[in-house]
Design an enzyme around this catalytic site. Structure first.
Site, mmCIF file in Angstrom:
data_model
loop_
_atom_site.group_PDB
_atom_site.id
_atom_site.type_symbol
_atom_site.label_atom_id
_atom_site.label_comp_id
_atom_site.label_asym_id
_atom_site.label_seq_id
_atom_site.Cartn_x
_atom_site.Cartn_y
_atom_site.Cartn_z
ATOM 1 C CG ASP A 1 13.821 57.710 -25.380
ATOM 2 O OD1 ASP A 1 12.748 57.937 -24.081
ATOM 3 O OD2 ASP A 1 14.131 57.094 -26.167
ATOM 4 C CG LEU A 2 15.770 62.789 -27.176
ATOM 5 C CD1 LEU A 2 16.622 64.065 -25.928
ATOM 6 C CD2 LEU A 2 14.976 64.187 -27.941
ATOM 7 C CG ASP B 1 16.836 60.146 -23.275
ATOM 8 O OD1 ASP B 1 16.032 59.395 -22.118
ATOM 9 O OD2 ASP B 1 16.674 59.822 -24.645
#
Length: 835
Positions: A445-446, A488
């Site tokens: 996960d960004l 994302d």
């Protein structure tokens, strides 16, 4: 083998059902269910979900439009966003598009263009969105009571967004698309209505605008119509008439284009009738020149006869191709299949066969063809093989595209969630049957990607996602699989990989993203990611369990500070706590979205004037009737990256309170560090100040010292912009980073708040006392006011007064109070502190 998609065809015509089924069966992608009546189809959809629906218009007592509306209602077993394609008996493009949009239909295609169906289905499969037939309406109405009545009455046909000023209306209009702008010019807009109309039409000339005017003001109505206003309603008006005018105005462009298109169709049909005989004759001549290639082969596979279509299909001349082997023109990958079929026909095992092959074109590219072969005997008893070749390249490309879209993310080109579920299930089955096999799942996960998406726009966010997906290719071998799960979030399935190697791979991904520079306009930014890792072994060989473990590991990585990898293990005591925290975060977000908040105000004491100088606004939430304090909900918001939503609510509520309560001479508002990276902050502040007619110098914004120094340039810019508006600024918790005194002169803030940890022990700790004096002296030397936090008793109060600190804040002065209690408490506070 990939799971086939379930396709429901609803069509009263048996011929059309058979034709559609034949066209789509050739793709080998769908499991097709055909129904002739919409009620039969609804009975099916009440019990099971499908992946796609193709419907006709006249399909029983419930026509195709209302059948689509039933699907969109969410009352069936199939999801309400199931893609729907309508195939009507007659077709006008704009009329079809307009009506389909009203009924939330994804695509409309005439039956005669059913050859385009694979491409249409590929397009609608790539997007699954919630459907709504309501149009967006922007309402400019200064009177809140009237605005509420209008929005309630129009809510059936419109999604209303209300603003009370022309500036706010223009700001929202430039950010979003609205079917109609409705503005009340009877209120005191001070001549801004004409200016707003001009600005709107300058940016979008076709925008529908309806104005509410005074019944006697005919000149004003004429002026607005000349400016380009679509329609007007005279006050006083009744709500049904207003709704009717808005509905017609919002759909005016569709009506105009649709009428013109329909007229054009009628004219075309009229012209076609006079030329019918000529067209019929021309079609007959075209049929004589077949595009199908007809070939006669001898029993050795050599070409004995070939028609002119061969040259068009392959690029090779007829004369040069005669007496050559047809196999010479077949692609290498398809040659074994072709030779096997020829041998079976030559030996009499098969009399005929049909295969799809790739043909080598003379120009060097490959062409997909459908080849039908048959063994024949002529009158002289000589034996030969006939073959027909049809160009199916476009159909095959559409099939390949459809298969690709079914398994890949359209933005990044990585595999999608559907394929991820398939592959994870397959790997779990593998380890069940062989204990020595192990795989690994990486969940990525960004960090803070939502800030980029919200502040820089979704287009820039998409560019970042593409760049990140390209970084994966450098770190992950071809034998492994990379997926974009959604938003994302990404996942990697590492096949036949132990935990150590998987951890090294995950660390390399972390480093690659952190070291990469993402460029926005003239600036370069860094990004990081958090990664959860779990092994896929015989012990957890269940897709749901693997996902759960990876998800828990990911959020633990976030809780530990982000930009790191966390491996799931059975002893993780945080698991249940984390799951509870995530659920709590969603409840907090819901409370903010519903404005279930309450601000308490803590007085700030002026030591020199011996009076209350201003108040600090402190947020409380109301959830299920209980008051929730910041230490209970801010960590959950930070986990969900939603602190900007909190700041929006506080700013809006505090500025409204300034307008309504005279006792609030000036209010301090805390801002999170994330808000300083968000370009929406300043416009939101300006809009609130303008809406409530509050002077900017009555607002003080506070940000912590650590947040300001971590992003000094952004902080300087934001403070300057807010100072230019007239707002004041304070650096909160100052002194915790003593080495940062040099930064203080670079920040154009008017107040410096001495961290409470020094103030609390300054009577017993000479070092803390020295720090308080140092921060106070430096603040004064830079022409800034000092504010001491944690004034908890009379002794601290007196000491700060003697040191010369400007302002004090703490429980000795007053606890934070609801707005209703400020006036009654002010006299008590004043008498106790001046005695």
């Amino acid at each position: 083998m990939s799971r086939q998609l379930t396709l429901l065809i609803v069509n009263a015509s048996a011929h059309e059902r058979q034709t559609l089924t034949k066209t789509l069966s050739a793709l080998d992608v769908f499991t097709i269910i055909a129904k002739s009546d919409s009620q039969d189809a609804l009975s099916l959809l009440k019990m099971q979900a499908v992946d796609l629906v193709i419907t006709g218009l006249d399909v029983g007592k419930i026509d195709g439009w209302r059948f689509s509306r039933m699907i969109r209602s969410g009352l069936l077993a199939t999801p309400k966003n199931t893609p729907i394609v309508l195939i009507p008996p007659t077709y006008c493009e704009r009329i079809a598009e307009t009506t389909a949009r009203s009924y939330s239909i994804d695509a409309v295609l005439p039956f005669e263009r059913q050859d385009m169906l694979p491409q249409i289905l590929a397009n609608v499969l790539s997007t699954h969105l919630d459907k709504s037939s309501r149009l967006n309406l922007l309402l400019l109405e200064p009177n809140q009571q009237r605005a509420q009545k209008i929005c309630e009455h129009l809510s059936h046909n419109f999604v209303c967004t209300h603003v009370s000023s022309a500036a706010s209306a223009l700001s929202l209009f430039l950010q979003d698309h609205y079917a109609i702008v409705l503005m009340d010019t009877t209120s005191n807009l001070s001549g801004s209505a004409e200016s707003l109309v001009e600005s709107i039409l300058k940016h979008r000339p076709s925008q529908a605008i309806v104005t509410i005017i005074d019944k006697r003001d005919a000149d004003h109505a004429e002026q607005l119509l000349l400016l380009g206003v679509t329609d007007f309603v005279r006050a006083p008006y009744d709500m049904p008439f207003l709704s009717k005018v808005c509905d017609h105005a919002a759909r005016r462009e569709d009506f105009m284009v649709s009428y013109a298109e329909f007229a054009n169709k009628v004219e075309q049909l009229s012209r076609s009738e006079s030329r019918y005989k000529d067209l019929f004759s021309a079609h007959q001549r075209i049929l004589l020149h077949l595009r199908t290639v007809v070939v006669e082969l001898d029993l050795e596979g050599a070409i004995r006869f070939i028609n002119p279509a061969w040259e068009y299909l392959s690029g090779f001349g007829i004369k040069s191709s005669l007496n050559t082997q047809l196999s010479n023109y077949i692609a290498k990958d398809e040659l074994a299949t072709f030779n096997k079929v020829i041998r079976e026909i030559q030996s009499g095992v098969r009399q005929h066969a049909q295969v799809e092959l790739q043909l080598c074109h003379k120009a060097g590219h490959l062409v997909w063809v459908e080849c039908r072969l048959q063994l024949i005997k002529n009158t002289s008893s000589s034996v030969a093989i006939t073959a027909t070749l049809d160009n199916i390249h476009e159909r095959k490309q559409a099939e390949l595209q459809l298969r690709h879209l079914a398994l890949h993310d359209t933005l990044t080109g990585l595999h999608n969630r559907y394929y991820f579920d398939q592959q994870l299930n397959q790997l779990c089955n593998e380890v069940k049957s062989a204990e020595e096999i192990e795989h690994a799942l990486i969940y990525i996960d960004l960090d803070h990607f939502k800030i980029i998406n919200d502040s820089k726009g979704h287009q820039q966010g998409d560019i970042v996602l593409k760049e990140v997906s390209e970084l994966f290719g450098d770190k992950i071998g071809e034998e492994h699989l990379t997926f974009r799960i959604g938003g994302d979030e990404f996942a990697v399935l590492l096949k036949h990989t132990n935990l150590l190697d998987a951890h090294m791979c995950a660390e390399s991904i972390c480093m690659a993203i952190e070291e990469h520079k993402f460029h926005f306009e003239d600036n370069a930014y860094s990004l990081s990611c958090s990664i959860g890792l779990t092994q896929i072994t015989n012990e957890n060989a269940d897709p749901s369990e693997c996902l759960k473990q990876a998800d828990i590991a990911l959020y633990i990585a976030k809780n530990l500070g982000r930009n790191l990898v966390h491996c799931y293990n059975k002893e993780d005591e945080q698991n249940q706590t984390l799951q509870t925290g995530l659920e709590w975060g969603h409840s907090v977000r819901q409370a903010l979205q519903n404005d279930s908040i309450e601000l308490h105000y803590q007085p700030i004491w002026d030591f020199k004037k011996q009076q209350i100088a201003y108040y600090e606004a402190l947020l409380r939430l109301k959830i299920n009737g209980e008051t929730i304090y910041p230490n209970q909900f801010i960590p959950a918001l930070e986990l969900l990256n939603d602190t900007f939503l909190m700041d929006q609510c506080v700013i809006r509520t505090a500025i409204k309170a300034l307008a309504e309560h005279e006792i609030l001479s000036q209010v301090a508002i805390n801002l999170s560090a994330h808000s300083f990276l968000d370009e929406r902050l300043q416009p939101h502040i300006q809009a609130c100040l303008k809406e409530h007619q509050v002077s900017a110098n009555r607002v003080i914004f506070e940000i912590t010292e650590s947040a300001s120094i971590n992003n000094l340039n952004a902080t300087q810019t934001m403070i300057k912009n807010l100072n230019d508006l007239g707002c004041h600024f304070a650096i909160d918790d100052f002194g915790t980073g003593f080495s940062t005194f040099s930064y203080l002169k670079q920040l154009p803030a008017q107040h410096v708040k001495i961290d409470g940890s020094f103030v609390r022990d300054m009577l017993n700790d000479p070092i803390d006392l020295a720090l308080v004096k140092a921060v106070n002296d430096i603040s004064h030397s830079l022409d800034k006011c000092s504010v001491a936090e944690y004034v908890e008793n009379k002794e601290i109060f007196q000491q700060l007064k003697e040191i010369g600190v400007d302002y004090g804040q703490g429980y000795f002065i007053s606890r934070p109070l609801p707005i209703e209690q400020l006036a009654s408490s002010a006299k008590t506070i004043l008498s106790l502190k001046t005695a």
